[in-house]
Design a protein around this motif. Structure first.
Motif, short mmCIF file in Angstrom:
data_model
loop_
_atom_site.label_atom_id
_atom_site.label_comp_id
_atom_site.label_asym_id
_atom_site.label_seq_id
_atom_site.Cartn_x
_atom_site.Cartn_y
_atom_site.Cartn_z
N ARG A 21 -4.14 -1.26 12.48
CA ARG A 21 -4.94 -0.70 13.56
C ARG A 21 -6.26 -0.11 13.06
O ARG A 21 -7.31 -0.28 13.69
CB ARG A 21 -4.14 0.37 14.31
N LYS A 50 -8.59 -2.96 12.21
CA LYS A 50 -9.09 -3.57 13.44
C LYS A 50 -10.13 -2.69 14.10
O LYS A 50 -11.15 -3.18 14.59
CB LYS A 50 -7.91 -3.82 14.39
N LEU A 51 -9.90 -1.38 14.10
CA LEU A 51 -10.84 -0.44 14.72
C LEU A 51 -12.19 -0.48 14.03
O LEU A 51 -13.24 -0.43 14.70
CB LEU A 51 -10.26 0.98 14.65
N ILE A 99 -6.24 8.19 14.14
CA ILE A 99 -7.31 7.20 14.20
C ILE A 99 -8.59 7.90 13.77
O ILE A 99 -8.90 8.99 14.24
CB ILE A 99 -7.47 6.62 15.61
N THR A 149 1.50 5.08 14.46
CA THR A 149 0.28 4.54 13.90
C THR A 149 -0.52 5.56 13.12
O THR A 149 -1.44 5.21 12.42
CB THR A 149 -0.61 3.99 15.04
N GLU A 187 1.50 -0.75 10.32
CA GLU A 187 0.87 -0.72 11.64
C GLU A 187 -0.39 0.14 11.62
O GLU A 187 -1.41 -0.22 12.21
CB GLU A 187 1.86 -0.17 12.67
N ALA A 188 -0.32 1.28 10.90
CA ALA A 188 -1.50 2.15 10.79
C ALA A 188 -2.64 1.44 10.08
O ALA A 188 -3.80 1.55 10.49
CB ALA A 188 -1.11 3.43 10.05
N ASP A 195 0.82 10.51 17.54
CA ASP A 195 1.45 9.19 17.46
C ASP A 195 2.02 9.00 16.08
O ASP A 195 1.31 8.72 15.13
CB ASP A 195 0.41 8.11 17.78
#
Length: 399
Positions: A190, A193-194, A82, A79, A186-187, A76
Motif C-alpha cells: 500500500r 502504491k501510494l 500511511i 496496513t 500489505e503495508a 489500522d
C-alpha cells in the motif's frame, strides 16, 4: 519524483527535515509530510569518477542518510500508518550533476537503485534479483543501464519498513520484498502504491499458489529469523563444511561411507570448489582424485553407488587450466610437461573414462565450461532422484 541528487550532492548528505510541514497536506489522520530542502543551485557541482560515484551513493544510503523515524501509530493494524511524502518538484532540483571518467561524462543520477527488503536474511530475494539482473548483462557491462542494489535484512517492524520505503521514494528506487507477515507485506504494497514506487512481492504469489495447492495457510513466520539464529540447519551446514574440508582430495578414504556425496575425477575438474559449494547447502562431501599409477581406495567401490558421481572435462580445456595452475605455483618445466602436456592429460582422462565404464551406476557429469552452480544443480537433482528411487523423464543420459 526527486532522485538521489536531492539527497546527496557535493559529496555530502543533505539534511532531510524531520519536522512536520507547517501546512501539511493530509491524506488521512495518520499522514505526515516530509520536506526535502533544495540545494544551492548556484554552487558548482563537484565531479566524481564513475567508481567513486557509486561508492559515495552506497555509503550515503547505508549510513549517511537517516529519515525521521517519528510515525504516528494508525488504528489500522493490518496496513499500519500511511505516510505522505511532500517532496519538492524534481524540476527545481539540480539535474546537471555529473562525474568525470576520462573523456566521458556520466550522469550522477544515471544508476537506478533497487531496494531489497526482507524480514529474514534476504538471501532468497537477493539471489532472485541477481538472477534476474543476469538477463541484463549486455546493458550493465557497458553502463547503458547501471544498477545499484541495496539489501535491508531483518526488517520486522513497520516503522523501519516505512523509513526504507520513504528513502526509496526520494531516490526513485524500485522495492523488491519478501515479508512473511501478511500485514507487513500489505503495508509495503500500500505504501509503494501510494507513493507510486515500482515494487514486487517476490514470495507472495509463490506462497499463495502453494497454499492453494496444499489446502493449508502459511505460518506467516519470517524464514531465517527465529529466537535463536543457531538453529538445526545452521549446525548441519557447519558440520557438513567441517567434514568436507577434512575429506578433500582423497583424505581419510575410510570415511567415505559417512559422506552424502562422493565426487571422482582427475585433477582440476573442479572437485574441491564443487564440494565446498555443496557443503554450504548442508551435504557432507568427499572427493577422490584419479591419478595415473595410483590405485583408487577400496572403500570407493564398497559404498552405496547412489552417492558417487564422476566428473569429466574436455582435454584441451583441462590442459589450459593445468598450465595456468602450474604457472601460478611457479613449477618447473619438467612438472609442466608431466602435468599439463596434452598427451598426459588425454591419458588421465582415458583412465577416468575406463573407471567410469567399469562402474556404470556412477553418473558422469560433463563440467567443461560449466559454472559450479550449474554442476551442483545437476548433482543434487540426480542425488535426489537416486535416493528416492524416483527417476524423472530424461531425453538422454548426458549431464
Amino acid at each position: 519524483m526527486a532522485c538521489l541528487s536531492a539527497v546527496k550532492l557535493q559529496g555530502r548528505p543533505l539534511l532531510i527535515s524531520s519536522s512536520l510541514n507547517p501546512n501539511p497536506k493530509h491524506v488521512g489522520s495518520d499522514s505526515v509530510s516530509l520536506d526535502v530542502p533544495i540545494p544551492d543551485s548556484e554552487r558548482k557541482p563537484r565531479k566524481f569518477s564513475s567508481r567513486l560515484n557509486r561508492w559515495n551513493r552506497a555509503r550515503t544510503l547505508r549510513s549517511g542518510v537517516k529519515l525521521d523515524r517519528t510515525i504516528n501509530n494508525g488504528s489500522d493494524s493490518t496496513t499500519g500508518p500511511i505516510v505522505n511524502l511532500n517532496l519538492p518538484d524534481s524540476s527545481t532540483v539540480e539535474s546537471d550533476v555529473s562525474s568525470s571518467d576520462g573523456d566521458h561524462e556520466t550522469d550522477f543520477t544515471a544508476a537506478k537503485s533497487i531496494y531489497i527488503v526482507s524480514d529474514g536474511t534476504g538471501w532468497t530475494a537477493e539471489h532472485a534479483v541477481n538472477a534476474a539482473l543476469g538477463q541484463f548483462d549486455y546493458c550493465l557491462v557497458d553502463r547503458g543501464c547501471p544498477v545499484n542494489t541495496h539489501l535491508f535484512s531483518g526488517i520486522e517492524d513497520r516503522e523501519t519498513l516505512m523509513e526504507i520505503i520513504k528513502q526509496a521514494a526520494i531516490e526513485d528506487a524500485m522495492v523488491m520484498y519478501t515479508l512473511a507477515d501478511p500485514s507487513m507485506a500489505e503495508a509495503a504494497m500500500r505504501a509503494c502504491k501510494l507513493w507510486s514506487i515500482s515494487s514486487l512481492d517476490i514470495l507472495g504469489p509463490i506462497t499463495d499458489a502453494i497454499s492453494s495447492h496444499l489446502g493449508a495457510n502459511p505460518s506467516g513466520l519470517s524464514r531465517g529469523v527465529t529466537n535463536s539464529s543457531l538453529n538445526e540447519d545452521y549446525f548441519k551446514r557447519i558440520e557438513a563444511i567441517e567434514f568436507t574440508i577434512k575429506h578433500d582430495d582423497g583424505a581419510l578414504p575410510e570415511n567415505l561411507e559417512k559422506a552424502d556425496i562422493v565426487l571422482v575425477g582427475v585433477s582440476r575438474t573442479g572437485k574441491t570448489p564443487l564440494s565446498t559449494y555443496l557443503a554450504q547447502k548442508g551435504y557432507k562431501v568427499s572427493n577422490v582424485p584419479i591419478v595415473s599409477g595410483v590405485d583408487l581406495p577400496r572403500t570407493l567401490f564398497e559404498i552405496d553407488s547412489r552417492k558417487v558421481f564422476g566428473l569429466i572435462i574436455n582435454p584441451v580445456v583441462l590442459q589450459g587450466i593445468r598450465e595456468a595452475r602450474a604457472k601460478s605455483l611457479g613449477l618447473g618445466s619438467g612438472f609442466e610437461t608431466k602435468y599439463s602436456e596434452l598427451r598426459s592429460v588425454r591419458e588421465e582422462l582415458e583412465l577416468a573414462k575406463r573407471i567410469f565404464a567399469e562402474n556404470p551406476s556412477w553418473p558422469v557429469i560433463e563440467v567443461t565450461e560449466r559454472a559450479i552452480e550449474e554442476t551442483a544443480a545437476v548433482v543434487l537433482r540426480l542425488y535426489d532422484e537416486r535416493q528416492s528411487n524416483r527417476a524423472m523423464p530424461r531425453i538422454s543420459k548426458c549431464y
